[in-house]
Design an enzyme around this catalytic site. Structure first.
Site, PDB file in Angstrom:
ATOM      1  N   HIS A  60     -14.495  12.751 -41.057  1.00 50.20           N
ATOM      2  CA  HIS A  60     -14.109  11.286 -40.510  1.00 50.20           C
ATOM      3  C   HIS A  60     -15.153  10.357 -40.554  1.00 50.20           C
ATOM      4  O   HIS A  60     -16.127  10.390 -39.771  1.00 50.20           O
ATOM      5  CB  HIS A  60     -13.488  11.587 -38.987  1.00 50.20           C
ATOM      6  CG  HIS A  60     -13.117  10.306 -38.569  1.00 50.20           C
ATOM      7  ND1 HIS A  60     -11.617  10.020 -38.450  1.00 50.20           N
ATOM      8  CD2 HIS A  60     -13.484   9.027 -38.282  1.00 50.20           C
ATOM      9  CE1 HIS A  60     -11.406   9.027 -37.762  1.00 50.20           C
ATOM     10  NE2 HIS A  60     -12.470   8.147 -38.093  1.00 50.20           N
ATOM     11  N   HIS A  62     -16.592   5.954 -42.031  1.00 48.13           N
ATOM     12  CA  HIS A  62     -16.429   4.728 -42.410  1.00 48.13           C
ATOM     13  C   HIS A  62     -17.272   4.296 -43.346  1.00 48.13           C
ATOM     14  O   HIS A  62     -18.274   3.580 -42.835  1.00 48.13           O
ATOM     15  CB  HIS A  62     -16.013   3.819 -41.273  1.00 48.13           C
ATOM     16  CG  HIS A  62     -14.997   3.934 -40.216  1.00 48.13           C
ATOM     17  ND1 HIS A  62     -13.674   3.494 -40.276  1.00 48.13           N
ATOM     18  CD2 HIS A  62     -14.772   5.116 -39.410  1.00 48.13           C
ATOM     19  CE1 HIS A  62     -12.936   4.195 -39.371  1.00 48.13           C
ATOM     20  NE2 HIS A  62     -13.398   5.051 -38.927  1.00 48.13           N
ATOM     21  N   GLN A 155      -7.029  -1.246 -40.427  1.00 46.68           N
ATOM     22  CA  GLN A 155      -7.764  -1.183 -39.465  1.00 46.68           C
ATOM     23  C   GLN A 155      -7.305  -2.292 -38.244  1.00 46.68           C
ATOM     24  O   GLN A 155      -7.393  -2.098 -36.987  1.00 46.68           O
ATOM     25  CB  GLN A 155      -9.327  -1.893 -39.679  1.00 46.68           C
ATOM     26  CG  GLN A 155     -10.161  -2.280 -38.547  1.00 46.68           C
ATOM     27  CD  GLN A 155     -10.690  -1.148 -37.782  1.00 46.68           C
ATOM     28  OE1 GLN A 155     -11.534  -0.376 -38.172  1.00 46.68           O
ATOM     29  NE2 GLN A 155     -10.263  -0.883 -36.691  1.00 46.68           N
ATOM     30  N   HIS A 213      -6.053   7.580 -37.273  1.00 48.74           N
ATOM     31  CA  HIS A 213      -6.899   7.315 -35.913  1.00 48.74           C
ATOM     32  C   HIS A 213      -5.596   7.309 -35.194  1.00 48.74           C
ATOM     33  O   HIS A 213      -4.657   6.639 -35.176  1.00 48.74           O
ATOM     34  CB  HIS A 213      -7.311   5.791 -36.071  1.00 48.74           C
ATOM     35  CG  HIS A 213      -8.702   5.915 -36.720  1.00 48.74           C
ATOM     36  ND1 HIS A 213      -8.921   5.848 -38.243  1.00 48.74           N
ATOM     37  CD2 HIS A 213      -9.942   5.498 -36.421  1.00 48.74           C
ATOM     38  CE1 HIS A 213     -10.150   5.883 -38.487  1.00 48.74           C
ATOM     39  NE2 HIS A 213     -10.618   5.687 -37.374  1.00 48.74           N
ATOM     40  N   GLU A 216      -6.906   6.587 -29.624  1.00 52.09           N
ATOM     41  CA  GLU A 216      -8.525   6.354 -29.426  1.00 52.09           C
ATOM     42  C   GLU A 216      -8.618   5.394 -28.297  1.00 52.09           C
ATOM     43  O   GLU A 216      -8.975   4.313 -28.305  1.00 52.09           O
ATOM     44  CB  GLU A 216      -9.086   5.848 -30.604  1.00 52.09           C
ATOM     45  CG  GLU A 216     -10.754   6.061 -30.455  1.00 52.09           C
ATOM     46  CD  GLU A 216     -11.557   5.241 -31.709  1.00 52.09           C
ATOM     47  OE1 GLU A 216     -10.815   4.943 -32.688  1.00 52.09           O
ATOM     48  OE2 GLU A 216     -12.861   5.351 -31.674  1.00 52.09           O
ATOM     49  N   ASP A 312     -18.207   9.646 -38.191  1.00 51.61           N
ATOM     50  CA  ASP A 312     -17.418   8.558 -37.783  1.00 51.61           C
ATOM     51  C   ASP A 312     -18.128   7.163 -38.056  1.00 51.61           C
ATOM     52  O   ASP A 312     -17.821   6.585 -39.051  1.00 51.61           O
ATOM     53  CB  ASP A 312     -16.964   8.227 -36.444  1.00 51.61           C
ATOM     54  CG  ASP A 312     -15.706   7.252 -36.167  1.00 51.61           C
ATOM     55  OD1 ASP A 312     -15.352   6.878 -37.208  1.00 51.61           O
ATOM     56  OD2 ASP A 312     -15.328   7.323 -34.916  1.00 51.61           O
ATOM     57  N   TRP A 318     -19.893  -0.138 -34.684  1.00 51.36           N
ATOM     58  CA  TRP A 318     -19.475   0.677 -33.419  1.00 51.36           C
ATOM     59  C   TRP A 318     -20.414   1.349 -33.148  1.00 51.36           C
ATOM     60  O   TRP A 318     -20.755   1.936 -31.775  1.00 51.36           O
ATOM     61  CB  TRP A 318     -18.385   1.536 -33.779  1.00 51.36           C
ATOM     62  CG  TRP A 318     -16.990   0.508 -34.104  1.00 51.36           C
ATOM     63  CD1 TRP A 318     -16.159   0.184 -33.131  1.00 51.36           C
ATOM     64  CD2 TRP A 318     -16.352   0.283 -35.346  1.00 51.36           C
ATOM     65  NE1 TRP A 318     -15.268  -0.608 -33.953  1.00 51.36           N
ATOM     66  CE2 TRP A 318     -15.509  -0.464 -35.060  1.00 51.36           C
ATOM     67  CE3 TRP A 318     -17.251   0.320 -36.854  1.00 51.36           C
ATOM     68  CZ2 TRP A 318     -14.779  -1.324 -36.418  1.00 51.36           C
ATOM     69  CZ3 TRP A 318     -16.550  -0.392 -37.667  1.00 51.36           C
ATOM     70  CH2 TRP A 318     -15.432  -1.213 -37.531  1.00 51.36           C
TER      71      TRP A 318
HETATM   72 FE   FE2 Z   1     -12.899   6.177 -37.087  1.00 53.89          FE
END
Ligand code: FE2
Length: 431
Positions: A60, A62, A155, A213, A216, A312, A318
Protein backbone atom coordinates in the site's frame (compact mmCIF):
# COMPACT_ATOMS: atom_id res chain seq x y z
CA UNK A 1 26.74 -25.42 -12.66
CA UNK A 2 24.79 -22.64 -10.96
CA UNK A 3 24.89 -19.02 -12.03
CA UNK A 4 24.90 -18.02 -8.36
CA UNK A 5 25.35 -20.10 -5.22
CA UNK A 6 24.62 -18.51 -1.83
CA UNK A 7 25.92 -20.58 1.09
CA UNK A 8 25.77 -20.50 4.91
CA UNK A 9 22.53 -18.52 4.96
CA UNK A 10 19.83 -18.45 7.62
CA UNK A 11 16.31 -18.57 6.21
CA UNK A 12 13.24 -16.80 7.62
CA UNK A 13 11.63 -20.19 8.41
CA UNK A 14 14.35 -20.84 11.01
CA UNK A 15 16.60 -23.18 9.02
CA UNK A 16 20.29 -22.32 9.39
CA UNK A 17 23.43 -22.94 7.32
CA UNK A 18 21.45 -23.33 4.11
CA UNK A 19 22.56 -22.96 0.50
CA UNK A 20 20.50 -21.60 -2.38
CA UNK A 21 21.48 -22.45 -5.94
CA UNK A 22 20.26 -20.19 -8.73
CA UNK A 23 20.18 -20.80 -12.47
CA UNK A 24 18.63 -18.70 -15.24
CA UNK A 25 17.16 -16.27 -12.71
CA UNK A 26 15.33 -18.94 -10.73
CA UNK A 27 15.90 -20.83 -7.50
CA UNK A 28 16.91 -24.34 -8.46
CA UNK A 29 17.94 -25.78 -5.11
CA UNK A 30 17.53 -25.04 -1.42
CA UNK A 31 19.59 -27.46 0.68
CA UNK A 32 21.93 -27.62 3.66
CA UNK A 33 25.26 -25.99 2.76
CA UNK A 34 27.12 -29.26 3.37
CA UNK A 35 25.12 -30.99 0.61
CA UNK A 36 26.23 -28.38 -1.94
CA UNK A 37 29.84 -28.13 -0.73
CA UNK A 38 31.22 -29.36 -4.05
CA UNK A 39 28.70 -27.59 -6.32
CA UNK A 40 30.11 -25.39 -9.06
CA UNK A 41 28.89 -21.86 -9.66
CA UNK A 42 29.83 -18.89 -11.82
CA UNK A 43 29.42 -16.62 -8.79
CA UNK A 44 29.20 -17.47 -5.14
CA UNK A 45 28.33 -15.62 -1.96
CA UNK A 46 29.13 -16.77 1.57
CA UNK A 47 26.26 -15.38 3.66
CA UNK A 48 28.23 -16.03 6.90
CA UNK A 49 25.14 -16.90 8.90
CA UNK A 50 23.12 -13.83 7.87
CA UNK A 51 19.44 -13.85 6.95
CA UNK A 52 18.53 -14.53 3.32
CA UNK A 53 14.95 -13.43 2.71
CA UNK A 54 12.45 -12.85 -0.05
CA UNK A 55 12.54 -9.12 -0.84
CA UNK A 56 10.34 -6.59 0.88
CA UNK A 57 6.98 -5.86 -0.71
CA UNK A 58 4.85 -2.81 0.02
CA UNK A 59 1.17 -3.60 -0.49
CA UNK A 60 0.00 0.00 0.00
CA UNK A 61 1.71 3.16 -1.22
CA UNK A 62 1.04 6.50 -2.94
CA UNK A 63 3.83 7.01 -5.42
CA UNK A 64 2.13 9.98 -7.11
CA UNK A 65 2.41 12.01 -3.90
CA UNK A 66 5.75 10.77 -2.62
CA UNK A 67 8.67 13.16 -2.00
CA UNK A 68 6.39 16.19 -2.40
CA UNK A 69 6.76 17.21 1.26
CA UNK A 70 6.33 20.98 1.63
CA UNK A 71 4.68 21.42 -1.79
CA UNK A 72 2.96 23.83 -1.73
CA UNK A 73 2.96 23.85 2.09
CA UNK A 74 3.17 21.56 5.11
CA UNK A 75 0.16 19.83 6.76
CA UNK A 76 -0.36 21.87 9.95
CA UNK A 77 -3.04 19.82 11.71
CA UNK A 78 -1.56 16.43 10.80
CA UNK A 79 -4.99 15.06 9.91
CA UNK A 80 -6.05 12.90 6.98
CA UNK A 81 -8.54 15.56 5.89
CA UNK A 82 -5.98 18.40 5.77
CA UNK A 83 -3.69 16.04 3.87
CA UNK A 84 -6.42 15.43 1.26
CA UNK A 85 -7.05 19.19 1.01
CA UNK A 86 -3.31 19.86 0.66
CA UNK A 87 -3.01 17.23 -2.09
CA UNK A 88 -5.92 19.05 -3.81
CA UNK A 89 -3.86 22.27 -3.74
CA UNK A 90 -0.85 20.50 -5.21
CA UNK A 91 -2.72 18.64 -7.99
CA UNK A 92 -3.15 21.61 -10.39
CA UNK A 93 0.59 22.30 -10.10
CA UNK A 94 1.70 18.77 -11.03
CA UNK A 95 3.56 17.92 -14.21
CA UNK A 96 4.26 14.47 -15.63
CA UNK A 97 8.00 15.20 -15.59
CA UNK A 98 8.07 16.14 -11.90
CA UNK A 99 5.89 13.15 -10.95
CA UNK A 100 8.16 10.74 -12.83
CA UNK A 101 11.32 12.28 -11.36
CA UNK A 102 10.06 12.02 -7.77
CA UNK A 103 8.74 8.49 -8.25
CA UNK A 104 12.00 7.28 -9.81
CA UNK A 105 13.98 8.85 -6.96
CA UNK A 106 11.80 6.85 -4.57
CA UNK A 107 12.34 3.69 -6.64
CA UNK A 108 16.11 4.14 -6.15
CA UNK A 109 15.56 4.24 -2.39
CA UNK A 110 13.31 1.19 -2.61
CA UNK A 111 15.85 -0.90 -4.52
CA UNK A 112 18.57 0.05 -2.02
CA UNK A 113 16.26 -1.10 0.79
CA UNK A 114 15.44 -4.40 -0.94
CA UNK A 115 11.87 -3.30 -1.65
CA UNK A 116 11.12 -4.89 -5.02
CA UNK A 117 7.31 -4.81 -5.23
CA UNK A 118 5.08 -1.82 -4.61
CA UNK A 119 1.32 -1.55 -4.99
CA UNK A 120 0.70 2.15 -5.46
CA UNK A 121 -2.66 3.85 -5.48
CA UNK A 122 -2.85 6.55 -8.15
CA UNK A 123 -5.33 9.38 -7.94
CA UNK A 124 -7.77 9.34 -10.88
CA UNK A 125 -9.82 12.41 -9.91
CA UNK A 126 -7.81 14.86 -12.02
CA UNK A 127 -9.40 14.87 -15.51
CA UNK A 128 -5.93 15.08 -17.06
CA UNK A 129 -4.92 11.73 -15.48
CA UNK A 130 -1.36 13.07 -15.31
CA UNK A 131 -0.48 10.87 -12.35
CA UNK A 132 -1.73 7.79 -14.21
CA UNK A 133 0.41 8.57 -17.25
CA UNK A 134 3.42 9.34 -15.03
CA UNK A 135 3.20 6.14 -12.99
CA UNK A 136 2.60 3.99 -16.09
CA UNK A 137 5.86 5.46 -17.40
CA UNK A 138 7.61 4.72 -14.09
CA UNK A 139 6.25 1.17 -14.19
CA UNK A 140 7.67 0.76 -17.70
CA UNK A 141 11.07 2.11 -16.68
CA UNK A 142 11.26 -0.06 -13.56
CA UNK A 143 10.06 -3.25 -15.29
CA UNK A 144 12.28 -6.17 -14.34
CA UNK A 145 13.50 -4.38 -11.20
CA UNK A 146 10.41 -3.40 -9.19
CA UNK A 147 7.01 -5.07 -9.63
CA UNK A 148 4.86 -1.96 -9.64
CA UNK A 149 1.07 -2.46 -9.38
CA UNK A 150 -1.17 0.53 -9.97
CA UNK A 151 -4.54 0.95 -8.24
CA UNK A 152 -7.12 3.33 -9.73
CA UNK A 153 -7.86 5.42 -6.65
CA UNK A 154 -10.68 8.02 -6.60
CA UNK A 155 -9.07 10.17 -3.88
CA UNK A 156 -11.87 12.78 -3.89
CA UNK A 157 -14.65 10.16 -3.85
CA UNK A 158 -16.00 7.84 -6.55
CA UNK A 159 -19.52 9.28 -6.35
CA UNK A 160 -18.59 12.57 -4.67
CA UNK A 161 -16.12 13.84 -7.27
CA UNK A 162 -17.33 14.94 -10.72
CA UNK A 163 -16.15 12.59 -13.49
CA UNK A 164 -14.56 10.09 -11.09
CA UNK A 165 -16.68 7.19 -12.40
CA UNK A 166 -15.62 7.90 -15.98
CA UNK A 167 -12.02 8.74 -15.04
CA UNK A 168 -11.57 5.51 -13.11
CA UNK A 169 -12.66 3.53 -16.18
CA UNK A 170 -10.32 5.62 -18.37
CA UNK A 171 -7.44 4.83 -16.01
CA UNK A 172 -8.20 1.09 -16.23
CA UNK A 173 -8.35 1.38 -20.03
CA UNK A 174 -4.87 2.93 -19.96
CA UNK A 175 -3.51 -0.13 -18.15
CA UNK A 176 -3.98 0.49 -14.43
CA UNK A 177 -4.07 -2.94 -12.76
CA UNK A 178 -6.35 -2.81 -9.72
CA UNK A 179 -9.70 -1.19 -8.82
CA UNK A 180 -9.60 1.15 -5.79
CA UNK A 181 -12.19 3.06 -3.78
CA UNK A 182 -12.71 5.27 -0.73
CA UNK A 183 -16.21 4.60 0.64
CA UNK A 184 -15.68 6.44 3.96
CA UNK A 185 -14.96 9.68 2.07
CA UNK A 186 -18.18 9.65 0.03
CA UNK A 187 -20.74 12.30 1.01
CA UNK A 188 -23.02 9.94 2.98
CA UNK A 189 -22.84 6.48 4.50
CA UNK A 190 -25.36 5.43 1.85
CA UNK A 191 -23.15 6.71 -0.98
CA UNK A 192 -20.17 4.95 0.58
CA UNK A 193 -22.11 1.70 0.74
CA UNK A 194 -23.32 2.19 -2.86
CA UNK A 195 -19.80 2.76 -4.18
CA UNK A 196 -18.55 -0.63 -2.97
CA UNK A 197 -20.73 -2.91 -5.16
CA UNK A 198 -20.25 -0.58 -8.15
CA UNK A 199 -16.47 -0.88 -7.89
CA UNK A 200 -16.46 -4.60 -7.12
CA UNK A 201 -18.72 -5.27 -10.11
CA UNK A 202 -16.37 -3.28 -12.33
CA UNK A 203 -13.46 -5.41 -11.12
CA UNK A 204 -15.41 -8.62 -11.63
CA UNK A 205 -16.37 -7.61 -15.19
CA UNK A 206 -12.75 -6.88 -16.06
CA UNK A 207 -11.17 -9.75 -14.13
CA UNK A 208 -9.22 -7.33 -11.93
CA UNK A 209 -8.19 -7.30 -8.28
CA UNK A 210 -9.71 -4.83 -5.81
CA UNK A 211 -7.90 -2.80 -3.14
CA UNK A 212 -9.99 -0.18 -1.39
CA UNK A 213 -9.12 2.44 1.19
CA UNK A 214 -11.83 1.42 3.61
CA UNK A 215 -13.06 2.89 6.88
CA UNK A 216 -9.96 5.06 7.43
CA UNK A 217 -11.40 6.86 10.44
CA UNK A 218 -11.98 6.42 14.17
CA UNK A 219 -15.74 6.19 13.63
CA UNK A 220 -16.90 2.82 15.02
CA UNK A 221 -19.98 3.02 12.81
CA UNK A 222 -17.93 3.22 9.60
CA UNK A 223 -18.69 -0.35 8.50
CA UNK A 224 -17.98 -0.37 4.78
CA UNK A 225 -15.66 -3.33 5.31
CA UNK A 226 -18.81 -5.39 5.94
CA UNK A 227 -20.15 -4.42 2.52
CA UNK A 228 -16.75 -5.07 0.96
CA UNK A 229 -16.60 -8.59 2.40
CA UNK A 230 -20.21 -9.29 1.42
CA UNK A 231 -19.72 -8.07 -2.18
CA UNK A 232 -16.50 -10.09 -2.42
CA UNK A 233 -18.52 -13.22 -1.75
CA UNK A 234 -21.52 -12.26 -3.84
CA UNK A 235 -19.31 -11.73 -6.89
CA UNK A 236 -17.05 -14.74 -6.28
CA UNK A 237 -13.99 -12.54 -5.74
CA UNK A 238 -12.71 -14.59 -2.79
CA UNK A 239 -9.04 -13.87 -2.12
CA UNK A 240 -8.95 -11.12 -4.75
CA UNK A 241 -10.00 -8.16 -2.60
CA UNK A 242 -8.00 -6.15 -0.05
CA UNK A 243 -9.38 -3.80 2.58
CA UNK A 244 -6.72 -1.16 3.23
CA UNK A 245 -6.49 0.67 6.56
CA UNK A 246 -9.73 -0.60 8.21
CA UNK A 247 -8.86 1.71 11.12
CA UNK A 248 -12.48 2.03 12.29
CA UNK A 249 -12.22 -1.63 13.40
CA UNK A 250 -9.97 -0.35 16.20
CA UNK A 251 -12.94 1.53 17.66
CA UNK A 252 -15.76 -0.91 16.87
CA UNK A 253 -17.83 -2.76 19.41
CA UNK A 254 -16.23 -6.12 20.28
CA UNK A 255 -19.35 -8.18 19.61
CA UNK A 256 -19.77 -6.65 16.18
CA UNK A 257 -16.11 -7.35 15.34
CA UNK A 258 -16.50 -11.01 16.30
CA UNK A 259 -19.28 -11.30 13.71
CA UNK A 260 -17.43 -9.21 11.14
CA UNK A 261 -14.18 -11.22 11.32
CA UNK A 262 -16.05 -14.39 10.35
CA UNK A 263 -17.54 -12.65 7.32
CA UNK A 264 -14.12 -11.33 6.32
CA UNK A 265 -12.61 -14.81 6.67
CA UNK A 266 -15.34 -16.36 4.49
CA UNK A 267 -14.50 -13.81 1.78
CA UNK A 268 -10.75 -14.42 2.26
CA UNK A 269 -10.47 -10.65 2.41
CA UNK A 270 -6.89 -9.41 2.50
CA UNK A 271 -6.02 -6.72 5.04
CA UNK A 272 -3.40 -4.03 4.71
CA UNK A 273 -2.69 -1.95 7.81
CA UNK A 274 -0.41 1.06 7.52
CA UNK A 275 1.14 1.41 10.98
CA UNK A 276 3.22 4.58 10.50
CA UNK A 277 0.32 6.47 8.98
CA UNK A 278 -2.42 5.03 11.18
CA UNK A 279 -0.60 5.96 14.40
CA UNK A 280 0.05 9.42 12.93
CA UNK A 281 -3.36 10.28 11.47
CA UNK A 282 -5.83 8.47 13.71
CA UNK A 283 -6.92 9.65 17.15
CA UNK A 284 -6.55 13.29 16.11
CA UNK A 285 -10.04 14.13 17.33
CA UNK A 286 -9.37 12.53 20.72
CA UNK A 287 -8.20 14.43 23.78
CA UNK A 288 -7.05 11.77 26.26
CA UNK A 289 -6.94 8.83 26.17
CA UNK A 290 -5.91 8.90 22.50
CA UNK A 291 -6.72 5.83 20.44
CA UNK A 292 -3.94 4.17 18.43
CA UNK A 293 -6.31 3.69 15.52
CA UNK A 294 -4.60 0.77 13.77
CA UNK A 295 -6.88 -2.09 12.74
CA UNK A 296 -7.04 -5.29 14.84
CA UNK A 297 -4.09 -7.14 13.33
CA UNK A 298 -3.57 -10.02 15.84
CA UNK A 299 -7.30 -10.81 15.80
CA UNK A 300 -7.38 -10.76 11.98
CA UNK A 301 -4.38 -13.10 11.84
CA UNK A 302 -6.04 -15.38 14.37
CA UNK A 303 -9.13 -15.47 12.13
CA UNK A 304 -6.93 -16.78 9.31
CA UNK A 305 -6.74 -13.57 7.28
CA UNK A 306 -3.62 -12.54 5.39
CA UNK A 307 -2.43 -9.22 6.81
CA UNK A 308 0.26 -7.00 5.32
CA UNK A 309 1.78 -3.75 6.56
CA UNK A 310 2.10 -0.95 4.00
CA UNK A 311 4.25 2.19 4.06
CA UNK A 312 1.39 4.28 2.58
CA UNK A 313 3.29 7.59 2.57
CA UNK A 314 6.85 8.90 2.43
CA UNK A 315 7.45 12.67 2.63
CA UNK A 316 4.08 13.78 1.30
CA UNK A 317 0.99 15.77 2.43
CA UNK A 318 0.16 13.11 5.03
CA UNK A 319 3.55 12.09 6.42
CA UNK A 320 6.82 13.98 6.64
CA UNK A 321 9.19 11.08 7.29
CA UNK A 322 10.13 7.69 5.80
CA UNK A 323 12.85 6.27 3.56
CA UNK A 324 11.34 3.21 1.91
CA UNK A 325 12.46 0.99 4.78
CA UNK A 326 9.77 -1.66 5.28
CA UNK A 327 11.53 -2.82 8.46
CA UNK A 328 10.68 0.58 9.94
CA UNK A 329 7.05 -0.03 8.95
CA UNK A 330 7.04 -3.50 10.53
CA UNK A 331 8.82 -2.17 13.63
CA UNK A 332 6.04 0.38 14.18
CA UNK A 333 3.34 -2.23 13.47
CA UNK A 334 4.88 -4.57 16.03
CA UNK A 335 4.72 -1.86 18.71
CA UNK A 336 1.26 -0.49 17.90
CA UNK A 337 -0.29 -3.98 17.77
CA UNK A 338 1.81 -5.14 20.77
CA UNK A 339 2.91 -8.17 18.73
CA UNK A 340 5.89 -8.75 20.99
CA UNK A 341 5.86 -12.56 21.22
CA UNK A 342 8.40 -14.45 19.10
CA UNK A 343 5.60 -15.63 16.82
CA UNK A 344 4.10 -12.14 16.68
CA UNK A 345 7.41 -10.55 15.68
CA UNK A 346 7.89 -13.13 12.93
CA UNK A 347 4.39 -12.33 11.66
CA UNK A 348 5.39 -8.64 11.53
CA UNK A 349 8.38 -9.56 9.36
CA UNK A 350 6.08 -11.61 7.10
CA UNK A 351 3.68 -8.64 6.88
CA UNK A 352 6.30 -6.71 4.88
CA UNK A 353 7.64 -9.68 2.89
CA UNK A 354 5.69 -12.85 2.12
CA UNK A 355 2.24 -11.75 3.32
CA UNK A 356 2.46 -8.58 1.24
CA UNK A 357 3.54 -10.64 -1.77
CA UNK A 358 0.49 -12.89 -1.27
CA UNK A 359 -1.90 -9.93 -1.14
CA UNK A 360 -0.36 -8.62 -4.34
CA UNK A 361 -0.71 -12.02 -6.04
CA UNK A 362 3.04 -12.12 -6.79
CA UNK A 363 2.84 -15.78 -7.72
CA UNK A 364 6.43 -15.90 -8.97
CA UNK A 365 7.85 -14.81 -5.60
CA UNK A 366 8.96 -16.99 -2.71
CA UNK A 367 6.09 -16.85 -0.22
CA UNK A 368 6.89 -20.19 1.43
CA UNK A 369 10.52 -21.37 1.67
CA UNK A 370 9.43 -25.01 1.55
CA UNK A 371 8.06 -24.28 -1.93
CA UNK A 372 10.93 -22.06 -3.15
CA UNK A 373 12.15 -24.31 -5.96
CA UNK A 374 11.37 -22.80 -9.36
CA UNK A 375 10.47 -19.38 -7.97
CA UNK A 376 12.15 -16.19 -9.18
CA UNK A 377 15.49 -15.55 -7.48
CA UNK A 378 14.52 -12.21 -5.98
CA UNK A 379 16.44 -12.18 -2.70
CA UNK A 380 17.78 -9.91 0.01
CA UNK A 381 20.69 -10.63 2.33
CA UNK A 382 20.23 -8.82 5.63
CA UNK A 383 22.81 -8.01 8.29
CA UNK A 384 20.89 -10.00 10.87
CA UNK A 385 20.77 -13.62 11.97
CA UNK A 386 16.99 -13.86 11.77
CA UNK A 387 13.75 -11.91 11.26
CA UNK A 388 13.52 -10.68 14.87
CA UNK A 389 17.05 -9.28 14.83
CA UNK A 390 16.32 -7.75 11.42
CA UNK A 391 13.39 -5.89 13.01
CA UNK A 392 15.39 -4.85 16.08
CA UNK A 393 18.24 -3.40 14.04
CA UNK A 394 16.29 -2.32 10.93
CA UNK A 395 19.07 -4.37 9.39
CA UNK A 396 21.30 -3.19 6.57
CA UNK A 397 20.52 -4.71 3.19
CA UNK A 398 23.94 -6.19 2.43
CA UNK A 399 22.92 -7.46 -1.01
CA UNK A 400 19.78 -7.27 -3.15
CA UNK A 401 19.31 -9.67 -6.06
CA UNK A 402 16.65 -9.55 -8.75
CA UNK A 403 16.36 -12.73 -10.84
CA UNK A 404 19.74 -13.75 -9.45
CA UNK A 405 21.40 -10.52 -10.56
CA UNK A 406 22.95 -8.20 -7.96
CA UNK A 407 21.17 -4.83 -8.16
CA UNK A 408 22.17 -3.15 -4.87
CA UNK A 409 24.57 -3.60 -1.99
CA UNK A 410 25.43 -1.77 1.22
CA UNK A 411 28.38 -1.88 3.59
CA UNK A 412 27.63 -3.54 6.94
CA UNK A 413 26.60 -1.20 9.73
CA UNK A 414 29.43 -1.04 12.23
CA UNK A 415 30.59 1.61 14.67
CA UNK A 416 34.23 2.05 15.57
CA UNK A 417 34.86 2.55 19.25
CA UNK A 418 37.73 4.45 20.84
CA UNK A 419 37.52 3.11 24.37
CA UNK A 420 40.28 1.69 26.57
CA UNK A 421 40.04 -2.05 27.23
CA UNK A 422 36.93 -2.50 25.07
CA UNK A 423 36.36 -3.96 21.61
CA UNK A 424 37.40 -1.79 18.67
CA UNK A 425 33.97 -1.93 17.09
CA UNK A 426 30.37 -3.04 17.57
CA UNK A 427 27.59 -4.29 15.31
CA UNK A 428 24.99 -4.01 18.10
CA UNK A 429 25.08 -7.71 18.99
CA UNK A 430 26.42 -9.33 22.14
CA UNK A 431 29.27 -10.71 20.10
FE1 FE2 B 1 -3.41 5.13 1.36
Amino acid sequence: MFDLLITHANLPDGRTDMAVGIRAGRIETVAPSAELASAQAVQSCDAQGQLLSAPFADAHFHMDATLSYGLPRVNQSGTLLEGIALWGELKPLLTVEALVARALAYCDWAVAKGLLAIRTHVDVCDDRLLAVDALLEVKRQMQGIIDLQLVAFPQDGYLRSANAVANLKRALDKGVDVVGGIPHFERTMADGAASVPMLCELAAERGLLVDMHCDESDDPLSRHVETLAFETQRLGLHGRVVGSHLTSMHSMDNYYVSKLLALMAEARLGVCANPLINITLQGRHDTYPKRRGMTRVPEQLAAGLTVAFGHDCVMDPWYSLGSGDMLEVAHMGLHVAQMTSQAGMRQCFEAVTTSAAKLMHLNDWVTDWSQAKGKAAHLVLLQATGPIEALRLRATRLKVWRSGKLIAESAPAQSQLHLPDRAASTQFRLR
